[in-house]
Scaffold this motif. Structure first.
Motif, PDB file in Angstrom:
ATOM      1  N   UNK A 169      11.029   9.727   6.685  1.00 13.90           N
ATOM      2  CA  UNK A 169      12.382   9.758   7.218  1.00 13.90           C
ATOM      3  C   UNK A 169      13.018   8.390   7.065  1.00 13.90           C
ATOM      4  N   UNK A 170      14.335   8.359   7.117  1.00 10.31           N
ATOM      5  CA  UNK A 170      15.060   7.100   7.031  1.00 10.31           C
ATOM      6  C   UNK A 170      15.105   6.467   8.415  1.00 10.31           C
ATOM      7  N   UNK A 171      14.499   5.302   8.549  1.00 14.54           N
ATOM      8  CA  UNK A 171      14.474   4.640   9.852  1.00 14.54           C
ATOM      9  C   UNK A 171      15.752   3.852  10.109  1.00 14.54           C
ATOM     10  N   UNK A 172      16.623   3.750   9.098  1.00 16.62           N
ATOM     11  CA  UNK A 172      17.869   3.025   9.274  1.00 16.62           C
ATOM     12  C   UNK A 172      17.801   1.564   8.889  1.00 16.62           C
ATOM     13  N   UNK A 173      16.607   1.065   8.583  1.00 13.98           N
ATOM     14  CA  UNK A 173      16.410  -0.317   8.165  1.00 13.98           C
ATOM     15  C   UNK A 173      15.729  -0.286   6.797  1.00 13.98           C
ATOM     16  N   UNK A 174      16.455  -0.579   5.707  1.00 13.90           N
ATOM     17  CA  UNK A 174      15.875  -0.465   4.359  1.00 13.90           C
ATOM     18  C   UNK A 174      14.598  -1.267   4.166  1.00 13.90           C
ATOM     19  N   UNK A 175      14.529  -2.452   4.760  1.00 15.67           N
ATOM     20  CA  UNK A 175      13.318  -3.265   4.610  1.00 15.67           C
ATOM     21  C   UNK A 175      12.147  -2.638   5.346  1.00 15.67           C
ATOM     22  N   UNK A 176      12.402  -2.226   6.563  1.00 17.88           N
ATOM     23  CA  UNK A 176      11.335  -1.610   7.348  1.00 17.88           C
ATOM     24  C   UNK A 176      10.902  -0.291   6.736  1.00 17.88           C
ATOM     25  N   UNK A 177      11.836   0.402   6.081  1.00 17.62           N
ATOM     26  CA  UNK A 177      11.510   1.660   5.414  1.00 17.62           C
ATOM     27  C   UNK A 177      10.450   1.459   4.339  1.00 17.62           C
ATOM     28  N   UNK A 178      10.491   0.309   3.669  1.00 19.64           N
ATOM     29  CA  UNK A 178       9.477   0.024   2.650  1.00 19.64           C
ATOM     30  C   UNK A 178       8.083  -0.022   3.275  1.00 19.64           C
ATOM     31  N   UNK A 179       7.991  -0.634   4.439  1.00 20.72           N
ATOM     32  CA  UNK A 179       6.707  -0.716   5.129  1.00 20.72           C
ATOM     33  C   UNK A 179       6.262   0.672   5.578  1.00 20.72           C
ATOM     34  N   UNK A 180       7.197   1.448   6.122  1.00 25.46           N
ATOM     35  CA  UNK A 180       6.876   2.799   6.559  1.00 25.46           C
ATOM     36  C   UNK A 180       6.313   3.621   5.403  1.00 25.46           C
ATOM     37  N   UNK A 181       6.967   3.542   4.247  1.00 23.67           N
ATOM     38  CA  UNK A 181       6.532   4.342   3.100  1.00 23.67           C
ATOM     39  C   UNK A 181       5.128   3.954   2.641  1.00 23.67           C
ATOM     40  N   UNK A 182       4.853   2.649   2.614  1.00 25.62           N
ATOM     41  CA  UNK A 182       3.501   2.203   2.245  1.00 25.62           C
ATOM     42  C   UNK A 182       2.477   2.703   3.243  1.00 25.62           C
ATOM     43  N   UNK A 183       2.782   2.575   4.511  1.00 24.15           N
ATOM     44  CA  UNK A 183       1.802   2.926   5.532  1.00 24.15           C
ATOM     45  C   UNK A 183       1.577   4.422   5.643  1.00 24.15           C
ATOM     46  N   UNK A 184       2.594   5.205   5.364  1.00 24.87           N
ATOM     47  CA  UNK A 184       2.399   6.645   5.312  1.00 24.87           C
ATOM     48  C   UNK A 184       1.469   7.015   4.164  1.00 24.87           C
ATOM     49  N   UNK A 185       1.626   6.331   3.033  1.00 27.19           N
ATOM     50  CA  UNK A 185       0.748   6.564   1.888  1.00 27.19           C
ATOM     51  C   UNK A 185      -0.692   6.245   2.248  1.00 27.19           C
ATOM     52  N   UNK A 186      -0.900   5.098   2.891  1.00 21.05           N
ATOM     53  CA  UNK A 186      -2.247   4.693   3.284  1.00 21.05           C
ATOM     54  C   UNK A 186      -2.848   5.688   4.265  1.00 21.05           C
ATOM     55  N   UNK A 187      -2.053   6.112   5.238  1.00 23.14           N
ATOM     56  CA  UNK A 187      -2.554   7.048   6.244  1.00 23.14           C
ATOM     57  C   UNK A 187      -3.028   8.345   5.601  1.00 23.14           C
TER      58      UNK A 187
END
Length: 256
Positions: A127-145
């Protein structure tokens, strides 16, 4: 049950800015002979809701600005905090199993922000967290999970104590604070019936420290191998080259 997007940020956990079950469930720790810039005593205490502001203040001073992924993408952008990261920290604290190291002068000098993961938490769509930079971290961590897939990897485990953030005041390092925080976390996990502890390290130094404490590395991902449109998303300064996931089995308490 769906997790919130911030639930996936548990790999953002440890930059070695090293990082009660009841109010009377605390341990006194006196200074050790390990070199440090201070010899002031400290205690390991349970984090209550009343402690949230000063725990967040500690994280702003150390973890938020030092964590390799944050630094790599300039997450803070010259500020001292990130609202999305603060929200994540608060949600983890709400699990009620986090601890802090408090000096005799009542200053928070270390924290272990913990949460309990269960199979029923399920998986969350991006989902879009509203913060493009933080979204990059979210996407990586979802992949790892998804790649770690902890409950399929350990089919007999039904709950995991996840140390999501471990942070220690830079002037207090070398005092064994991180170990004491993890030891207390393990004790509480044992009492609550958790079967496994998990620590995800985005820092080279945190990974080495966690390995020395007897945790087993079950997964690594090189930052250079995580790409979007053929370009690496994160390029932390060496020696921070990978994220690593560590686990440790929790020995059940002996019945008397």
């Amino acid at each position: 049950m769906r997790r919130t997007v911030l639930g996936y940020i548990h790999k953002l956990v440890i930059s070695w800015t090293i990082v009660k079950f009841a109010q009377n469930h605390k341990s006194k720790v006196m200074p050790t002979s390990t070199p440090s810039t201070t010899t002031e005593p400290y205690e390991i205490k349970y984090v209550t809701q009343a402690d949230y502001p000063r725990v967040l203040h500690h994280l702003q001073r150390f973890f938020f600005k030092d964590e390799p992924l944050n630094v790599s993408i300039n997450l803070l952008g010259g500020k001292n905090t990130c609202p999305e990261l603060e929200d994540f920290s608060k949600k983890c604290l709400d699990h009620g199993c986090s601890y802090m190291a408090v000096s005799s002068s009542d200053e928070v000098v270390g924290v272990s922000v913990n949460a309990v993961d269960r199979p029923s938490d399920g998986q969350e769509e991006a989902e879009d967290c509203g913060n493009p930079k933080f979204q990059k971290i979210i996407n990586l961590l979802m992949t790892i999970d998804c790649e770690v897939d902890i409950f399929n990897r350990y089919k007999d485990v039904n709950s995991v104590m996840n140390c999501k953030i471990l942070s220690v005041d830079s002037t207090w390092r070398g005092r064994g604070i991180a170990k004491q925080l993890l030891d207390k976390t393990r004790d509480v996990a044992r009492q609550q019936g958790q079967q496994l502890m998990r620590v995800d390290c985005t820092s080279h130094y945190s990974a080495k420290a966690i390995a020395r404490l007897g945790f087993e590395c079950i997964y690594t991902k090189q930052y250079a191998d995580y790409k979007v449109d053929c370009e690496a998303v994160f390029t932390p300064e060496p020696p921070h080259t990978e994220v690593a996931v560590y686990v440790q089995a929790i020995t059940p308490a002996q019945k008397l």
